[in-house]
Design an enzyme around this catalytic site. Structure first.
Site, PDB file in Angstrom:
ATOM      1  N   HIS A  12       0.596  -1.570  -0.143  1.00  0.00           N
ATOM      2  CA  HIS A  12       0.146  -0.177  -0.303  1.00  0.00           C
ATOM      3  C   HIS A  12       1.069   1.241   0.037  1.00  0.00           C
ATOM      4  CE1 HIS A  12      -3.379  -2.297   0.292  1.00  0.00           C
ATOM      5  NE2 HIS A  12      -3.159  -3.193   1.582  1.00  0.00           N
ATOM      6  N   HIS A 119      -2.892  -2.944   8.188  1.00  0.00           N
ATOM      7  CA  HIS A 119      -4.558  -3.310   7.062  1.00  0.00           C
ATOM      8  C   HIS A 119      -4.744  -2.375   6.931  1.00  0.00           C
ATOM      9  CE1 HIS A 119      -7.943  -4.992   5.143  1.00  0.00           C
ATOM     10  NE2 HIS A 119      -8.481  -4.418   6.119  1.00  0.00           N
TER      11      HIS A 119
END
EC number: 3.1.27.-
Length: 151
Positions: A12, A119
């Site tokens: 990410h 996450h």
């Protein structure tokens, strides 16, 4: 084995760059960051902010994660992100993605010591209501989850 925090960074984080003007950004990055090994990861978001700014989200607005866990946090401000979405016609091993650059609030789940993102939960155009202002049962559940059984 790759730690959850390291996996978050690989999947990410793309600090100091952006996808603007590059329609192939997702095709290149999804491959480079190993999200097309064994299968095509259908959806993924890259965040074009400093790691420090993204880590700081773990001390910002506490909200419930999509899976019901209470350890998600939403950024106080919008961030420059790129959404990568697998195109309908693409099949493994020829994973193909649509690249969309956006400015959105991000939600991450945080864990560990130091408390860091592990996450990527969501990105939204409008900020959420933080957890403490939800009705009372949530507060009791949260206290209970933290192992504080004084209620």
């Amino acid at each position: 084995k790759e730690s959850a925090a390291a996996k978050f960074r690989r999947q990410h984080m793309d600090s100091g760059s952006s996808s603007s003007g590059n329609p192939n950004y997702c095709n290149q990055m999804m491959k480079r960051r190993r999200m097309t090994h064994g299968r095509c990861k259908p959806v993924n978001t890259f965040v074009h902010e400093s790691l420090d700014n993204v880590k700081a989200v773990c001390s910002q607005k506490n909200i419930t994660c999509k899976n019901g866990q209470p350890n998600c946090y939403q950024s106080n401000s919008t961030m420059n992100i790129t959404d990568c979405r697998q195109t309908g016609s693409s099949k493994y091993p020829n994973c193909a993605y649509k690249t969309s650059q956006k400015q959105k609030y991000i939600t991450v789940a945080c864990e560990g010591d130091p408390y860091v993102p592990v996450h990527f939960d969501a990105s939204v155009f409008l900020p959420a209501t933080p957890l403490p202002s939800l009705p009372r049962p949530h507060k009791h559940r949260l206290l209970w989850l933290e192992g504080n059984n004084s209620s």
